[in-house]
Design an enzyme around this catalytic site. Structure first.
Site, PDB file in Angstrom:
ATOM      1  N   SER A   1       0.836  -1.203   0.000  1.00 27.08           N
ATOM      2  CA  SER A   1       0.000   0.000   0.000  1.00 27.08           C
ATOM      3  C   SER A   1       0.866   1.248   0.000  1.00 27.08           C
ATOM      4  O   SER A   1       1.775   1.361  -0.798  1.00 27.08           O
ATOM      5  CB  SER A   1      -0.869   0.001   1.252  1.00 27.08           C
ATOM      6  OG  SER A   1      -2.147  -0.371   0.930  1.00 27.08           O
TER       7      SER A   1
ATOM      8  N   HIS B   1      -7.155  -5.769  -1.617  1.00 22.75           N
ATOM      9  CA  HIS B   1      -6.010  -4.927  -1.273  1.00 22.75           C
ATOM     10  C   HIS B   1      -5.301  -5.499  -0.056  1.00 22.75           C
ATOM     11  O   HIS B   1      -5.533  -5.063   1.075  1.00 22.75           O
ATOM     12  CB  HIS B   1      -6.563  -3.527  -0.977  1.00 22.75           C
ATOM     13  CG  HIS B   1      -5.522  -2.483  -0.755  1.00 22.75           C
ATOM     14  ND1 HIS B   1      -4.754  -1.978  -1.763  1.00 22.75           N
ATOM     15  CD2 HIS B   1      -5.134  -1.841   0.371  1.00 22.75           C
ATOM     16  CE1 HIS B   1      -3.940  -1.050  -1.286  1.00 22.75           C
ATOM     17  NE2 HIS B   1      -4.149  -0.955   0.017  1.00 22.75           N
TER      18      HIS B   1
HETATM   19  C1  GCU Z   1      -5.566   4.618   0.839  1.00 28.55           C
HETATM   20  C2  GCU Z   1      -4.818   5.414  -0.211  1.00 28.55           C
HETATM   21  C3  GCU Z   1      -3.899   4.523  -1.035  1.00 28.55           C
HETATM   22  C4  GCU Z   1      -3.005   3.742  -0.122  1.00 28.55           C
HETATM   23  C5  GCU Z   1      -3.826   2.992   0.884  1.00 28.55           C
HETATM   24  C6  GCU Z   1      -3.057   2.230   1.950  1.00 28.55           C
HETATM   25  O1  GCU Z   1      -6.476   3.775   0.244  1.00 28.55           O
HETATM   26  O2  GCU Z   1      -5.756   6.049  -1.013  1.00 28.55           O
HETATM   27  O3  GCU Z   1      -3.150   5.285  -1.944  1.00 28.55           O
HETATM   28  O4  GCU Z   1      -2.176   2.866  -0.860  1.00 28.55           O
HETATM   29  O5  GCU Z   1      -4.648   3.888   1.594  1.00 28.55           O
HETATM   30  O6  GCU Z   1      -1.948   2.595   2.293  1.00 28.55           O
HETATM   31  O7  GCU Z   1      -3.656   1.290   2.473  1.00 28.55           O
END
Ligand code: GCU
Length: 429
Positions: A265, A411
């Site tokens: 992320s 994710h």
């Molecule tokens: C949010 C953000 C992302 C990021 C994510 C994370 O969703 O918009 O860009 O990668 O958090 O770090 O879980």
């Protein structure tokens, strides 16, 4: 832990990650979000292998000596922000010098890295496990984590770390975290060392976190925020990883020339930038890095620069300059394929998830494909120009020096992904 529980445990502040496309928010920071491939828009990627003076880049030598520095400077000054070098006051305290762990399978070490002479505020703890039977310095995976070191394992000997509330309160991380524990023993079994750092040790992750983090220390008199081309929080976290590398270069049990970085992320963005910026890292495994990471910014799909750099969201994670491209992404002098290419010829694995629409897994594949010509200059493989986007769980592009793999799922990093990472590390580390 069941897979679904594991995935949801990992979702963190990610408010927009769900497997159900129809349930995804239609707006973020007040701007519409597109999840339809036919509304992505048309764009032309800036040319990877053309120097700013118009000359073509035809050899690895020209890439290394001319093109790479040009591109690195753009990412430094526009997207992540310039960071300082190694501080003269940097010092280490190996407070756990080697304790048997995991029924004798590993030797545990713990180190405090003091960034400055202010030993109370600017420091981070590294938790390290070395396979117990190692006869020579080991390759190592350095993971940067959302959880405190003690929350990542059941090993009772790990020093309790800290977490932060968004109000700026620092608290002992003495409760279980919502992030899954790591299966550290699998690295020991593979003969690979494992180390982890909690990113908030370097700088807490919220607007205003600069006050408590390493960037605050470097503000010049009269400065309350860094200059427009200076570091955002992602550069600060990447800087901390370089300081961990400084430590590993002094640790005789670790082969500092064979260290892989992994994060997910925002920490996937972080490891990508850290690896690009600090050539001492041999390999990067960037999980679900998405927008501001490996995904093509020009694609209007899922999160965009407009969403991510909004001051109500993650503006503080980037150089202030990046935000100025929020409504004119097509004028950005680079795109994510160039960031990916900057890792060449070192191994890079991009891991995504097919239902992680917010992070645009296809945008990461297209980025790898457009970056592959830089790897080809070194005779190395990535997804070539004729390749088509692999289906979920298809491993066709995984085992390349420029690798891409999309799991079936959201994710997160799945236990099966870790197994593939170990296979990848055994091949290339
Ligand atoms: C949010 C953000 C992302 C990021 C994510 C994370 O969703 O918009 O860009 O990668 O958090 O770090 O879980």
């Amino acid at each position: 832990m069941k897979k679904t529980a594991l995935a949801s445990a990992f979702l963190f502040a990610c408010t927009i990650c769900t497997a159900q496309k129809e349930n995804l928010p239609k707006t973020s920071a007040g701007f519409p979000v597109n999840y339809e491939e036919d509304s992505v828009g048309t764009y032309t990627l800036p040319a990877l292998l053309t120097l700013q003076n118009g000359q073509p880049v035809t050899t690895a030598k020209i890439w290394k000596e001319k093109r790479r520095p040009e591109l690195l400077q753009l990412f430094e000054t526009i997207q992540y922000g310039k960071m300082p070098g190694k501080p003269a006051e940097l010092h280490f305290d190996v407070f756990d010098k080697g304790t048997p762990a995991f029924n004798g399978k590993a030797t545990r070490k713990q180190v405090t890295v003091y960034f400055t002479s202010d030993t109370a505020q600017y420091k981070m703890n590294i938790l390290i496990y070395i396979p117990a039977n190692a006869a020579k310095p080991v390759p190592l995976l350095l993971n940067v984590s959302f959880a405190a070191n003690n929350q990542l394992t059941d090993d009772p000997g790990v020093k309790i770390g800290y977490t932060w509330t968004k109000e700026g309160k620092k608290m002992l991380a003495d409760q279980p975290s919502r992030f899954p524990k790591m299966n550290i023993e699998q690295f020991m079994d593979a003969g690979i060392g494992f180390a982890t750092i909690n990113y908030v040790d370097i700088e807490p992750d919220f607007k205003g976190g600069i006050k408590y983090g390493i960037r605050g220390h470097y503000l010049k008199p009269g400065q309350t925020v860094p200059a427009a081309d200076e570091w955002g929080a992602i550069s600060a976290w990447a800087w901390g990883l370089s300081r961990a590398m400084d430590y590993f270069e002094t640790d005789k049990q670790v082969d500092a020339k064979r260290i892989a970085l992994q994060g997910a992320s925002r920490l996937g963005k972080t490891v990508l930038w850290a690896g690009v910026h600090d050539g001492r890292f041999k390999m990067v495994i960037a999980s679900i890095s998405g927008e501001g990471g490996a995904a093509i910014a020009r694609r209007n799909y899922g999160e965009t620069i407009q969403h991510i750099t909004d001051t109500s969201r993650y503006n503080y994670q980037f150089a202030a300059n990046y935000h100025t491209y929020a409504d004119k992404v097509n004028t950005l002098p680079f795109d994510a394929h160039m960031l990916v290419a900057l890792m060449a010829p070192r191994p890079l694995l991009l891991q995504t998830g097919d239902t992680d629409y917010w992070s645009d897994p296809k945008g990461e594949f297209l980025s790898a494909q457009a970056a592959a010509p830089a790897y080809q200059l070194f005779g190395l493989k990535g997804p070539d120009a004729t390749a088509t986007m692999p289906a979920a769980n298809d491993q066709s592009f995984l085992m390349n020096p420029l690798g891409y793999y999309m799991h079936a799922g959201p994710h997160t990093v799945l236990p099966e992904d870790w197994k593939l990472f170990i296979t990848y590390m055994k091949k290339y580390l």
